[in-house]
Design a protein around this motif. Structure first.
Motif, PDB file in Angstrom:
ATOM      1  N   THR A 249      19.080  -7.015 -14.675  1.00  0.00           N
ATOM      2  CA  THR A 249      20.037  -6.919 -13.562  1.00  0.00           C
ATOM      3  C   THR A 249      20.717  -5.544 -13.566  1.00  0.00           C
ATOM      4  O   THR A 249      20.890  -4.922 -12.524  1.00  0.00           O
ATOM      5  CB  THR A 249      21.107  -8.024 -13.711  1.00  0.00           C
ATOM      6  N   PHE A 250      21.104  -5.086 -14.766  1.00  0.00           N
ATOM      7  CA  PHE A 250      21.783  -3.783 -14.857  1.00  0.00           C
ATOM      8  C   PHE A 250      20.836  -2.663 -14.407  1.00  0.00           C
ATOM      9  O   PHE A 250      21.277  -1.676 -13.824  1.00  0.00           O
ATOM     10  CB  PHE A 250      22.286  -3.515 -16.281  1.00  0.00           C
ATOM     11  N   ASN A 251      19.540  -2.838 -14.662  1.00  0.00           N
ATOM     12  CA  ASN A 251      18.570  -1.840 -14.189  1.00  0.00           C
ATOM     13  C   ASN A 251      18.629  -1.705 -12.668  1.00  0.00           C
ATOM     14  O   ASN A 251      18.543  -0.614 -12.123  1.00  0.00           O
ATOM     15  CB  ASN A 251      17.142  -2.246 -14.582  1.00  0.00           C
ATOM     16  N   LEU A 252      18.787  -2.861 -12.000  1.00  0.00           N
ATOM     17  CA  LEU A 252      18.841  -2.843 -10.527  1.00  0.00           C
ATOM     18  C   LEU A 252      20.089  -2.122 -10.019  1.00  0.00           C
ATOM     19  O   LEU A 252      20.080  -1.490  -8.970  1.00  0.00           O
ATOM     20  CB  LEU A 252      18.836  -4.275  -9.978  1.00  0.00           C
ATOM     21  N   LEU A 253      21.172  -2.257 -10.791  1.00  0.00           N
ATOM     22  CA  LEU A 253      22.439  -1.651 -10.382  1.00  0.00           C
ATOM     23  C   LEU A 253      22.496  -0.148 -10.665  1.00  0.00           C
ATOM     24  O   LEU A 253      23.180   0.600  -9.968  1.00  0.00           O
ATOM     25  CB  LEU A 253      23.598  -2.299 -11.159  1.00  0.00           C
ATOM     26  N   ARG A 254      21.770   0.277 -11.713  1.00  0.00           N
ATOM     27  CA  ARG A 254      21.969   1.636 -12.244  1.00  0.00           C
ATOM     28  C   ARG A 254      21.742   2.753 -11.222  1.00  0.00           C
ATOM     29  O   ARG A 254      22.567   3.669 -11.147  1.00  0.00           O
ATOM     30  CB  ARG A 254      21.073   1.846 -13.481  1.00  0.00           C
ATOM     31  N   PRO A 255      20.660   2.709 -10.403  1.00  0.00           N
ATOM     32  CA  PRO A 255      20.490   3.829  -9.462  1.00  0.00           C
ATOM     33  C   PRO A 255      21.677   3.976  -8.508  1.00  0.00           C
ATOM     34  O   PRO A 255      22.094   5.088  -8.195  1.00  0.00           O
ATOM     35  CB  PRO A 255      19.207   3.456  -8.704  1.00  0.00           C
ATOM     36  N   ARG A 298      18.936  14.057  -6.612  1.00  0.00           N
ATOM     37  CA  ARG A 298      18.789  13.024  -5.564  1.00  0.00           C
ATOM     38  C   ARG A 298      17.341  12.528  -5.522  1.00  0.00           C
ATOM     39  O   ARG A 298      17.087  11.323  -5.450  1.00  0.00           O
ATOM     40  CB  ARG A 298      19.208  13.602  -4.218  1.00  0.00           C
ATOM     41  N   ARG A 299      16.386  13.460  -5.597  1.00  0.00           N
ATOM     42  CA  ARG A 299      14.968  13.057  -5.567  1.00  0.00           C
ATOM     43  C   ARG A 299      14.641  12.154  -6.751  1.00  0.00           C
ATOM     44  O   ARG A 299      13.963  11.143  -6.639  1.00  0.00           O
ATOM     45  CB  ARG A 299      14.050  14.283  -5.604  1.00  0.00           C
ATOM     46  N   MET A 300      15.190  12.553  -7.924  1.00  0.00           N
ATOM     47  CA  MET A 300      14.956  11.772  -9.142  1.00  0.00           C
ATOM     48  C   MET A 300      15.500  10.347  -8.975  1.00  0.00           C
ATOM     49  O   MET A 300      14.863   9.353  -9.330  1.00  0.00           O
ATOM     50  CB  MET A 300      15.731  12.480 -10.262  1.00  0.00           C
ATOM     51  N   PHE A 317      13.629   5.024 -15.932  1.00  0.00           N
ATOM     52  CA  PHE A 317      13.716   6.139 -14.967  1.00  0.00           C
ATOM     53  C   PHE A 317      15.159   6.265 -14.477  1.00  0.00           C
ATOM     54  O   PHE A 317      15.695   7.355 -14.348  1.00  0.00           O
ATOM     55  CB  PHE A 317      12.809   5.886 -13.756  1.00  0.00           C
ATOM     56  N   ALA A 318      15.753   5.097 -14.203  1.00  0.00           N
ATOM     57  CA  ALA A 318      17.140   5.109 -13.727  1.00  0.00           C
ATOM     58  C   ALA A 318      18.081   5.620 -14.815  1.00  0.00           C
ATOM     59  O   ALA A 318      19.081   6.281 -14.520  1.00  0.00           O
ATOM     60  CB  ALA A 318      17.543   3.705 -13.284  1.00  0.00           C
ATOM     61  N   SER A 319      17.764   5.342 -16.075  1.00  0.00           N
ATOM     62  CA  SER A 319      18.594   5.862 -17.170  1.00  0.00           C
ATOM     63  C   SER A 319      18.542   7.381 -17.193  1.00  0.00           C
ATOM     64  O   SER A 319      19.576   8.050 -17.337  1.00  0.00           O
ATOM     65  CB  SER A 319      18.093   5.323 -18.520  1.00  0.00           C
TER      66      SER A 319
END
Ligand SMILES: Cc1cc2nc3c(=O)[nH]c(=O)nc-3n(C[C@H](O)[C@H](O)[C@H](O)COP(=O)(O)OP(=O)(O)OC[C@H]3O[C@@H](n4cnc5c(N)ncnc54)[C@H](O)[C@@H]3O)c2cc1C
Length: 396
Positions: A249-255, A298-300, A317-319
């Motif tokens: 869930t935190f992965n979904l929030l991170r970006p 931003r692209r990243m 990737f989000a990390s």
């Protein structure tokens, strides 16, 4: 996918229009965080409160032309929140709705729990909390001390005890999600829906240098009674509702959290553009470097958002993007000060606020060191094949 398709471009244009209405209130909210409740009628805040609600519970999504938006995907959120954070990060974090707790409820809640949670959000603009961090356990949430104790009588209530700190909207939220331990071991965790009016629930504000609109606070849970149906994911296997599920869930929030660093950096860059009408050649070069750094991050981030939308376990990737974005926000806001001489922070209060806000990005949703650990574990799992290939010795 890093360039916006027409659908996301339309969302960006709408978010930009709403964000422009927030900007005039930025310094007012910085001086008085409670001002957030007075500007909650602004579309950027009021409409966002009724978004991030899954389609099956949301009869009023955002409709732009022939497109419908629920703001449920990370790719939509990074577009939307960059604009909000560029207008004012504190106000964006202080907006009503369930931006963080809603993602947990959507992932772990039963049908009844989702109806309870999202139904209340839709009824009127309402603030919620996401209570994970503790005074002694921020980065190492695994060792949290808050406990959820099962009832001795099977029909009785469970009890929550502990202290949560740095919780956004703590004092203004009516309900939210509290994370707690139910016992030792990797399965001994639970997330629960908690009503702020329950006896034993108390909040105190935490004073912060930046993002004051976010209304960070401490929540004390003193024998807070919890009906059994308020524990999220009781219908799921323990392995599907514990820490591993939370991490997905935190992965979904991170970006969406990470893009707030891009928003703050862009605000500082645009401030320089607007306030310095003539620039020396060296200053122009510096400004161009700032612009390039913002665009690259931003692209990243957009690529990281697409990765978690495709596979919620792909959070590494989000990390990487979150650590980059936190550094970007700090560097660009500080670099922007240099365009205005030694008195910049006094003479340009908005820029001063941006510098203070930028520091908070580092701490939201995990510090850069913690994100680096996430990137490293991704590397060990072979999640970055091209990079790994360059590190491995080639056979000759
Ligand atoms: C604006 C804002 C909003 C927030 N909103 C919420 C919210 O709504 N809900 C919530 O629960 N929390 C929230 N937080 C809290 C945030 O999640 C924590 O601040 C964060 O997890 C870090 O925890 P900490 O502050 O205790 O720092 P610590 O964990 O004490 O870290 C201090 C330093 O030690 C380093 N460190 C720690 N562990 C390691 C390690 N293993 N290896 C290397 N270095 C390490 C860190 O990188 C950092 O530099 C918010 C914070 C901010 C700033």
């Amino acid at each position: 996918m890093t360039e916006l398709d027409p659908r996301l471009r339309r969302l960006q244009a709408q978010a930009r229009e709403w964000a422009a209405e927030m900007r005039p209130y930025a310094l007012e909210v910085d001086a008085d965080p409670d001002a957030v409740t007075r500007v909650a009628h602004l579309p950027a805040l009021a409409r966002v409160a009724a978004l991030q609600i899954p389609p099956e519970f949301n009869p009023e999504p955002l409709v732009l032309g022939d497109q419908t938006y629920y703001l449920m995907s990370a790719s939509e959120r990074v577009v939307f929140f960059e604009e909000g954070a560029c207008a004012d990060l504190g106000m964006m974090l202080g907006s009503p709705g369930g931006p963080m707790s809603g993602v947990v409820v959507d992932a772990l809640g039963s049908q009844e729990q989702k109806e309870w949670f999202f139904g209340r959000l839709l009824a009127r603009p309402t603030w919620t909390f996401f209570a994970l961090s503790e005074p002694e356990h921020g980065s190492d949430a695994v060792n949290m001390a808050t406990t959820l104790t099962a009832p001795s009588d099977p029909d009785g209530p469970a009890r929550l005890n502990g202290v949560k700190r740095y919780v956004g909207n703590a004092g203004r939220a009516e309900f939210g999600v509290v994370f707690a331990r139910t016992g030792p071991g990797p399965l001994g965790f639970a997330a629960a829906l908690v009503d702020a009016s329950t006896p034993g629930f108390a909040t105190t504000p935490v004073r912060t240098i930046g993002v004051r609109g976010a209304g960070l606070g401490e929540i004390t849970l003193n024998d807070v009674e919890l009906a059994p149906d308020r524990v999220l994911g009781a219908h799921l296997r323990p392995s599907r509702r514990g820490m591993a599920a939370w991490l997905r869930t935190f992965n979904l929030l991170r970006p969406a959290v990470a893009v707030m660093g891009v928003g703050v950096a862009r605000a500082a860059y645009e401030y320089v553009l607007a306030e310095r009408s003539s620039l020396r050649a060296t200053e122009r070069l510096r400004l161009e470097r700032m612009e390039r750094a913002i665009a690259t991050t931003r692209r990243m981030l957009r690529a990281a958002a697409a990765a978690v939308d495709h596979d919620p376990s792909a959070g590494h990737f989000a990390s990487a993007a979150k650590a980059t974005s936190a550094r970007l926000a700090e560097r660009v806001t500080l670099a922007a000060l240099d365009f205005f001489g030694p008195g910049a922070r006094l003479e340009h209060p908005l820029l001063d606020k941006l510098v203070r806000d930028a520091g908070s990005v580092e701490y939201m949703e995990g510090t850069s060191n913690i994100q680096r650990l996430g990137v490293f574990s991704g590397l060990l799992r072979g999640a970055f094949p091209p990079l790994q290939a360059t590190l491995l010795p080639t056979e000759s």
